[in-house]
Design a protein around this motif. Structure first.
Motif, mmCIF file in Angstrom:
data_model
loop_
_atom_site.group_PDB
_atom_site.id
_atom_site.type_symbol
_atom_site.label_atom_id
_atom_site.label_comp_id
_atom_site.label_asym_id
_atom_site.label_seq_id
_atom_site.Cartn_x
_atom_site.Cartn_y
_atom_site.Cartn_z
ATOM 1 N N ALA A 1 47.105 10.644 70.157
ATOM 2 C CA ALA A 1 48.677 11.133 69.922
ATOM 3 C C ALA A 1 49.731 9.964 70.234
ATOM 4 N N PRO A 2 49.421 9.256 71.501
ATOM 5 C CA PRO A 2 50.389 8.238 71.929
ATOM 6 C C PRO A 2 50.349 7.077 70.907
ATOM 7 N N PHE A 3 49.152 6.824 70.442
ATOM 8 C CA PHE A 3 48.842 5.596 69.754
ATOM 9 C C PHE A 3 49.375 5.733 68.272
ATOM 10 N N ILE A 4 49.336 6.953 67.841
ATOM 11 C CA ILE A 4 49.988 7.473 66.545
ATOM 12 C C ILE A 4 51.663 7.317 66.418
ATOM 13 N N ALA A 5 52.048 7.853 67.626
ATOM 14 C CA ALA A 5 53.311 7.863 67.653
ATOM 15 C C ALA A 5 54.040 6.557 68.254
ATOM 16 N N GLY A 6 53.211 5.495 68.843
ATOM 17 C CA GLY A 6 53.873 4.347 69.009
ATOM 18 C C GLY A 6 53.743 3.265 68.469
ATOM 19 N N LEU A 7 52.935 3.332 67.406
ATOM 20 C CA LEU A 7 52.472 2.056 66.538
ATOM 21 C C LEU A 7 53.748 1.586 65.699
ATOM 22 N N SER A 8 54.281 2.331 65.215
ATOM 23 C CA SER A 8 55.475 1.934 64.402
ATOM 24 C C SER A 8 56.595 1.297 65.413
ATOM 25 N N TYR A 9 56.907 1.901 66.597
ATOM 26 C CA TYR A 9 57.686 1.011 67.241
ATOM 27 C C TYR A 9 57.279 -0.286 67.893
ATOM 28 N N ALA A 10 55.829 -0.239 68.107
ATOM 29 C CA ALA A 10 55.351 -1.476 68.647
ATOM 30 C C ALA A 10 55.431 -2.666 67.618
ATOM 31 N N LEU A 11 55.336 -2.310 66.508
ATOM 32 C CA LEU A 11 55.359 -3.298 65.361
ATOM 33 C C LEU A 11 56.792 -3.637 65.261
ATOM 34 N N LEU A 12 57.722 -2.833 65.294
ATOM 35 C CA LEU A 12 59.125 -3.332 65.310
ATOM 36 C C LEU A 12 59.522 -4.243 66.544
ATOM 37 N N ALA A 13 58.925 -3.744 67.727
ATOM 38 C CA ALA A 13 59.025 -4.913 69.024
ATOM 39 C C ALA A 13 58.394 -6.240 68.695
ATOM 40 N N VAL B 1 59.301 -9.103 56.543
ATOM 41 C CA VAL B 1 59.058 -8.053 55.661
ATOM 42 C C VAL B 1 57.884 -7.124 55.635
ATOM 43 N N LEU B 2 56.784 -7.976 55.738
ATOM 44 C CA LEU B 2 55.560 -7.306 55.908
ATOM 45 C C LEU B 2 55.478 -6.315 57.271
ATOM 46 N N ILE B 3 56.083 -6.927 58.481
ATOM 47 C CA ILE B 3 55.703 -6.076 59.669
ATOM 48 C C ILE B 3 56.734 -4.801 59.206
ATOM 49 N N VAL B 4 57.789 -5.009 58.946
ATOM 50 C CA VAL B 4 58.835 -3.978 58.608
ATOM 51 C C VAL B 4 58.157 -2.643 57.724
ATOM 52 N N LEU B 5 57.456 -3.358 56.863
ATOM 53 C CA LEU B 5 57.139 -2.477 55.781
ATOM 54 C C LEU B 5 55.799 -1.464 56.578
ATOM 55 N N LEU B 6 54.878 -2.354 57.391
ATOM 56 C CA LEU B 6 53.794 -1.825 57.961
ATOM 57 C C LEU B 6 54.150 -0.769 58.997
ATOM 58 N N ALA B 7 55.387 -0.905 59.688
ATOM 59 C CA ALA B 7 55.888 0.053 60.714
ATOM 60 C C ALA B 7 56.309 1.336 60.017
ATOM 61 N N TYR B 8 57.340 1.217 59.045
ATOM 62 C CA TYR B 8 57.656 2.280 58.331
ATOM 63 C C TYR B 8 56.788 3.287 57.480
ATOM 64 N N LEU B 9 55.636 2.423 56.872
ATOM 65 C CA LEU B 9 54.683 3.042 55.992
ATOM 66 C C LEU B 9 53.911 3.698 56.882
ATOM 67 N N TRP B 10 53.745 3.190 58.214
ATOM 68 C CA TRP B 10 52.602 4.035 59.323
ATOM 69 C C TRP B 10 53.311 5.361 59.846
ATOM 70 N N LEU B 11 54.815 5.197 60.124
ATOM 71 C CA LEU B 11 55.494 6.378 60.350
ATOM 72 C C LEU B 11 55.273 7.462 59.169
ATOM 73 N N ILE B 12 55.651 7.065 58.092
ATOM 74 C CA ILE B 12 55.534 7.967 56.978
ATOM 75 C C ILE B 12 54.163 8.516 56.857
ATOM 76 N N MET B 13 53.003 7.830 57.009
ATOM 77 C CA MET B 13 51.515 8.297 56.858
ATOM 78 C C MET B 13 51.215 9.262 58.115
ATOM 79 N N SER B 14 51.862 8.901 59.062
ATOM 80 C CA SER B 14 51.439 9.751 60.067
ATOM 81 C C SER B 14 52.151 10.982 60.204
ATOM 82 N N VAL B 15 53.270 11.342 59.616
ATOM 83 C CA VAL B 15 53.664 12.595 59.396
ATOM 84 C C VAL B 15 53.074 13.246 58.207
#
Length: 312
Positions: A187-199, A236-250
């Protein structure tokens, strides 16, 4: 108004001097990662110990501070900060504490390792209060914080910097959850990855103003390895990965629907990307994009934490 670089006159108080050398404003990134991990714990319905939570926060911020200070020391050793004339202070080019004579290299090195010792003590206390497996998280975090800049590894110089940032912030999220849950969970891995990518994207954009100096010092991260017109698309690639991960996780049920509120940070990332795409070859024009990157990261983390907590 452009912030003034540190000077001996501005930091006559030793405590203020050493505190400022940790770059405290940037430690909020670790604070937010902790909050995401603690929110995940609450969502799982695990018991919550406020003292453990506060010690975890101290542990994470000490680790981040140690990494900042040691990065300054090793960048002074390889010469990149000294020859960086395109820096955007306080975001790139290091803290300037060594270059401006506020701290000596030896003082900076000793302070960095003293902070690491503090991290080890805090981690040991947490491990004794929770579970021995926390040592895996702590040791991995200590290694990343040191090896990111230090020889012989110099991971950022070898193109592993962004992965180090992703791993480091994920360790904070996972560690904050583990201390409360006393067990590992996806669960924390799933929740945290989008934030970690933006960091990680903050590191990525910061490397554009530092690119010339880093190349001269042999710091061959991806922004240095690629031509600027190619490198700018990495953001741009990292932004896309971050937000796509968030959407897919939901979409797959890994996060509650309310977590989509974190998408409200996307316009900030888009605006930063637009500035970078236009001005990647003009480092002094990237200050606004760096600020937007920081704002997107912190807003994303805050909204994500709040959204998860609201589902309890």
């Amino acid at each position: 108004m452009t912030p003034q670089e540190p000077s001996v006159a501005a930091f006559k108080n030793p405590l203020a001097r050493y505190f400022a050398a940790t770059r405290p404003a940037f430690l909020t990134a670790s604070l937010m990662a902790c909050l995401i991990g603690l929110a995940v714990t609450k969502l799982a319905g695990s018991s919550f110990d406020i003292m453990l939570a506060l010690t975890t926060l101290l542990f994470a911020m000490l680790a981040h501070a140690a990494a900042n200070v040691l990065n300054d020391y090793y960048d002074a050793q390889n010469g990149t900060d000294a020859c960086n004339v395109e820096r955007i202070f306080p975001f790139t080019g290091g803290s300037r504490f060594i270059q401006n004579g506020v701290l000596t290299p030896a003082q900076t090195r000793n302070f960095g390792f003293a902070l690491l010792f503090g991290v080890a003590l805090a981690g040991l206390w947490l491990m004794l209060r929770t579970d021995f497996q926390l040592a895996y998280i702590g040791l991995a975090g200590l290694f990343i914080g040191w090896a990111y800049s230090a020889p012989p590894f110099r991971l950022n110089s070898r193109g592993w910097g962004e992965l180090c940032i992703v791993a480091g912030f994920l360790l904070i999220v996972v560690g904050a959850d583990f201390v409360q849950r006393r067990d590992f969970s996806a669960a924390p891995f799933i929740a945290g990855l989008s934030y970690a990518l933006l960091a990680a994207n903050l590191l990525y954009i910061n490397q554009f103003p530092d690119r010339t100096a880093d190349m001269a010092a042999g710091k061959l991260h991806w922004v240095a390895r690629l031509d600027v017109p190619q490198a700018r698309w990495g953001y741009v690639l990292i932004v896309l990965l971050a937000y796509l991960w968030l959407i897919m996780s939901v979409a797959l049920g890994g996060l509650p629907r309310s977590a989509l509120a974190a998408l409200l940070a996307l316009p900030l990332s888009v605006k930063a990307a637009h500035i970078l795409l236009r001005h990647a070859s003009e480092p002094q024009q990237l200050g606004g994009a760096i600020k937007l990157t920081i704002a997107a990261m912190l807003l994303h983390g805050a909204l994500l934490s709040l959204a998860i907590l609201m589902n309890n």
